[in-house]
Design a protein around this motif. Structure first.
Motif, PDB file in Angstrom:
ATOM      1  N   SER A   1      37.768  75.868  20.922  1.00 18.68           N
ATOM      2  CA  SER A   1      38.109  77.236  21.097  1.00 18.68           C
ATOM      3  C   SER A   1      37.880  78.511  20.329  1.00 18.68           C
ATOM      4  N   GLN A   2      36.946  78.925  21.234  1.00 18.96           N
ATOM      5  CA  GLN A   2      36.727  80.800  20.003  1.00 18.96           C
ATOM      6  C   GLN A   2      36.698  81.691  21.063  1.00 18.96           C
TER       7      GLN A   2
ATOM      8  N   SER B   1      31.575  79.742  24.004  1.00 21.65           N
ATOM      9  CA  SER B   1      32.687  78.632  24.628  1.00 21.65           C
ATOM     10  C   SER B   1      33.243  79.451  25.428  1.00 21.65           C
TER      11      SER B   1
ATOM     12  N   HIS C   1      36.582  79.999  26.139  1.00 16.18           N
ATOM     13  CA  HIS C   1      36.765  80.915  26.355  1.00 16.18           C
ATOM     14  C   HIS C   1      35.917  82.456  26.470  1.00 16.18           C
TER      15      HIS C   1
ATOM     16  N   ILE D   1      37.409  70.017  25.788  1.00 11.27           N
ATOM     17  CA  ILE D   1      37.958  71.498  25.290  1.00 11.27           C
ATOM     18  C   ILE D   1      39.592  71.586  24.913  1.00 11.27           C
TER      19      ILE D   1
ATOM     20  N   VAL E   1      42.610  73.511  24.037  1.00 15.45           N
ATOM     21  CA  VAL E   1      42.617  75.358  24.396  1.00 15.45           C
ATOM     22  C   VAL E   1      43.390  75.793  22.836  1.00 15.45           C
TER      23      VAL E   1
ATOM     24  N   VAL F   1      39.271  70.061  30.189  1.00 15.36           N
ATOM     25  CA  VAL F   1      40.174  71.078  29.621  1.00 15.36           C
ATOM     26  C   VAL F   1      41.362  70.706  29.675  1.00 15.36           C
TER      27      VAL F   1
ATOM     28  N   TRP G   1      45.672  72.058  27.963  1.00 13.32           N
ATOM     29  CA  TRP G   1      46.667  72.481  27.152  1.00 13.32           C
ATOM     30  C   TRP G   1      47.279  71.781  25.744  1.00 13.32           C
TER      31      TRP G   1
END
Length: 447
Positions: free
Chosen positions: A74-75, A93, A95, A125, A127, A151, A153
């Protein structure tokens, strides 16, 4: 023991959505109850989510420059203003890919390197809390097909998920612990797992009450799987919308693992929508049409709704301030199959109710028809208001649609049996006219 309240109840039992892709053993709970009716056209179940998505036959992303995500990190190298992969460093990434797509005119396609995200062993991934995704994406296709992409969070995250606008799409991703609603306008979400990996539910205390909020021309489906909290989460909210479709999805159930998953409510409507071919397993409400200042125009057909807590205040379909058509659907094991309030002019038609405590409750002031006589060949009767009479059979805990005929006051109506009515069968009927749908008539048992 469950009882069917004839004067108040009606339900409809339909096959699982996309049952051509799902084996007939759709899953059982502890008491051996099978969630889906047997089908002869079942096929071998998919090995994993990626194979499931491939079977859906989703459209290709439109021709566009392709941004390939090559890392689970996450970059955001180069900062929030980047517009090209050359500004993102040696790896790209998610992001960075979404930021590039948001910062330039588009269209753009975002894909995932299958060497980094193998389809048979999905990679996650995580976040980073200090990085925000772009708030909205236009003309962007996020394509997870052929890869295994999760993904996730942080449950404590205060970030927002991205919004899909203006011809965007998202295919094949798994989204866990969403920190905010995923808003969708004029875009498609299909073949995604949201709130679940197919086994567990990832929906924390900070997750939003609505998982997806859809607006005009959104297309949700086919093949999504939704899960959430059993006490308050709603998978999809349709808000003041037009031309919205919610089709062939799985709510509170996964089509690959075939596991039952927590979810309070499937769909809440404050707007126009077509809800068709969905498999719905819920803890509170299946489909709820809320009161609106302008009547919602709806088509709600060919859905299977299963309530997991029939002794609680579970409702299969709740209808308020609506025009259009509700039915046929299959509704099973609910405390109340369908409820229609007095502002509902929608035709509530051709349902099958299985083991619901109460099938159909309505406040609509339409007088029910009268069944005058019934034999193994047909039923005849009368009506005091012009409309369409629908006939239903009662067999134990099942109320099933048997046919329809027009009715005019002063003239008898006749509905023939589909084959023959079994001895001692009880029959009930409703009347549908422009004002709405009546309650059930008094039952009559075959002569």
């Amino acid at each position: 023991m469950k009882h069917v309240v004839l004067a108040l109840a009606v339900w409809s039992a339909a096959a699982c959505a996309r049952n051509d892709l799902v084996p007939i053993d759709c899953g059982t709970r502890g008491d051996g109850y099978s969630f889906c009716p047997p089908r002869e056209d079942h096929v071998t179940p998919p090995k994993n989510w990626s194979e499931w998505v491939d079977r859906l036959g989703l459209p290709a992303c439109p021709p566009a420059p392709v941004l390939v995500v090559t890392t689970t990190a996450s970059q955001l190298d180069g900062g929030g203003g980047i517009t090209d992969v050359t500004q993102a460093g040696p790896e790209l990434s998610l992001h960075e890919a979404l930021t590039i797509a948001a910062n330039r005119a588009g269209p753009d396609t975002v894909t995932f390197d299958p060497e980094v995200f193998p389809s048979d062993s999905p990679r996650t991934i995580l976040v980073a809390e200090e990085l925000d995704f772009p708030s909205s994406l236009s003309h962007v296709c996020i394509d997870g097909r052929g890869a295994g992409v999760v993904v996730q969070w942080s449950q404590a995250s205060t970030q927002k998920a991205w919004s899909l606008l203006d011809g965007s799409a998202m295919y094949g991703l798994t989204l866990l612990d969403l920190p905010s609603e995923l808003e969708v306008t004029s875009s498609q979400v299909a073949g995604c797992r949201i709130g679940t990996d197919g086994v567990d539910v990832f929906f924390g205390d900070s997750s939003p009450p609505y998982v997806i909020v859809v607006h005009t021309q959104a297309d949700i489906g086919p093949g999504n799987s939704f899960a959430g909290r059993e006490d308050y989460s709603t998978a999809i909210a349709v808000l003041d919308s037009a031309q919205v479709a919610v089709r062939e999805n799985y709510f509170g159930w996964d089509p690959v693992t075939r596991l039952d998953l927590a979810l309070a409510n499937a769909v809440e409507l404050i707007g126009d929508a077509t809800i068709v071919g969905n498999t719905v397993h819920v803890d509170v409400f299946g489909v709820t049409i809320r009161t609106n200042t302008v009547p919602n125009t709806v088509v709600i057909t060919d859905n299977t709704v299963v309530c997991r807590n029939p002794t609680q205040a579970t409702v299969g379909i709740q209808v308020a301030t609506a025009l259009g058509k509700v039915g046929p659907n299959v509704i099973r094991d609910c405390a109340l199959g369908i409820r229609a309030d007095m502002s509902t002019a929608a035709a509530i038609s051709a349902h099958t109710f299985i083991d619901d405590l109460v099938a159909f409750v309505t406040d609509v002031v339409v007088p029910p028809p009268v069944i005058v006589s019934a034999t193994d060949a047909n039923a005849t009767g009368s009506c005091v208001s012009a409309g369409t009479v629908e006939l239903f059979t009662i067999d134990g805990g099942t109320i099933a649609y048997a046919g329809a005929a027009p009715c005019t006051p002063g003239s008898p109506w006749t509905i023939d049996a589909p084959s023959t009515f079994a001895p001692a069968t009880s029959l009930i009927a409703t009347l549908i006219n422009p004002d709405g749908t009546s309650a059930f008539s008094s039952p009559v048992t075959l002569e």
